[in-house]
Design an enzyme around this catalytic site. Structure first.
Site, PDB file in Angstrom:
ATOM      1  N   HIS A  37       0.800  -1.176   0.146  1.00 12.49           N
ATOM      2  CA  HIS A  37       0.085  -0.045   0.174  1.00 12.49           C
ATOM      3  C   HIS A  37       0.863   1.148   0.032  1.00 12.49           C
ATOM      4  O   HIS A  37       1.935   1.136   0.506  1.00 12.49           O
ATOM      5  CB  HIS A  37      -0.888   0.048   1.350  1.00 12.49           C
ATOM      6  CG  HIS A  37      -1.778  -0.975   1.373  1.00 12.49           C
ATOM      7  ND1 HIS A  37      -1.417  -2.310   2.032  1.00 12.49           N
ATOM      8  CD2 HIS A  37      -3.075  -1.165   1.162  1.00 12.49           C
ATOM      9  CE1 HIS A  37      -2.544  -3.193   2.181  1.00 12.49           C
ATOM     10  NE2 HIS A  37      -3.493  -2.467   1.431  1.00 12.49           N
ATOM     11  N   HIS A  57       6.707   6.227  -0.754  1.00 10.93           N
ATOM     12  CA  HIS A  57       7.206   5.216  -1.383  1.00 10.93           C
ATOM     13  C   HIS A  57       6.285   3.782  -1.271  1.00 10.93           C
ATOM     14  O   HIS A  57       5.484   3.837  -0.393  1.00 10.93           O
ATOM     15  CB  HIS A  57       8.607   4.739  -0.752  1.00 10.93           C
ATOM     16  CG  HIS A  57       8.475   4.407   0.825  1.00 10.93           C
ATOM     17  ND1 HIS A  57       8.325   5.257   1.569  1.00 10.93           N
ATOM     18  CD2 HIS A  57       8.601   3.371   1.429  1.00 10.93           C
ATOM     19  CE1 HIS A  57       8.064   4.741   3.003  1.00 10.93           C
ATOM     20  NE2 HIS A  57       8.214   3.262   2.547  1.00 10.93           N
TER      21      HIS A  57
END
Length: 198
Positions: free
Chosen positions: A45, A132
């Site tokens: 995620h 990220h």
């Protein structure tokens, strides 16, 4: 009262998860062995804020906070590509893929989430936002030689754009840690504004 382990995140499309899985396979092949614990692609995620322990009665409060945060940001696109390590390639602990967006909408959404969630008791993270996607974590106790090999592999990997995705919602997700890996449940999904206020 049940306590959940939660975080706020942007969900990824099945197509993007598939491409991330392909990249993990490629990196795994380059490294060999078990020096990196790879995240299951369905568990990747784009995390905006980790909350941790959250009581069931707090879920509605977080949902209201996310609705206020989402109201200030219109849907936008992110691009995913390029690999790196935290804290750096000399001492790699986490292998990641970078996330970018042209209009800084992701940073705006992150700031809005922080601002509206902080009054509920989760302090603002002052480390700075570095968007990220975590691909894997270097196994604990590996030798400096193996650590260096992971960093060198990441440095030498050419990973151009993996994919582009439109972001239309922000989610509150519960994570249940199990021996076979974490199981994720989306508790709340709040759509972004159709038109951000001027």
């Amino acid at each position: 009262m049940t306590t959940l382990r939660t975080f706020i995140a942007i969900d990824l499309s099945a197509e993007l998860r598939g491409r991330l899985g392909d990249l993990q396979d490629r990196l795994r092949g380059d490294l060999g062995g078990r020096c990196v614990r790879w995240v299951q692609p369905q568990g990747i995620h784009l995390t905006l804020k980790f909350l941790g322990d959250t009581s069931e009665k707090q879920v509605a409060d977080v949902e209201r906070a996310l609705a206020r945060a989402a109201a200030s940001v219109a849907p936008f696109a992110i691009s995913v590509g390029g690999v790196g390590c935290f804290p750096n390639t000399r001492r790699p602990r986490v292998v990641w893929v970078a996330v970018r967006d042209k209009g800084q909408m992701l940073a705006r959404l992150h700031a809005a989430v922080e601002r509206h969630v902080a009054p509920l008791g989760w302090p603002t993270d002052d480390r700075g936002f570095s968007p990220h996607l975590t691909l894997g974590r270097v196994a604990k106790g590996v030798s400096p030689t193996v650590e260096a090999a992971v960093g060198l592999m990441v440095e030498s990997s050419v990973v151009e754009q993996i994919g582009v995705q439109r972001v239309t919602a922000v989610n509150l997700i519960a994570s249940e840690l199990r021996p076979a890996g974490a199981v994720y449940t989306t508790l709340v999904s709040v759509p972004l504004a159709e038109m951000a206020p001027a």
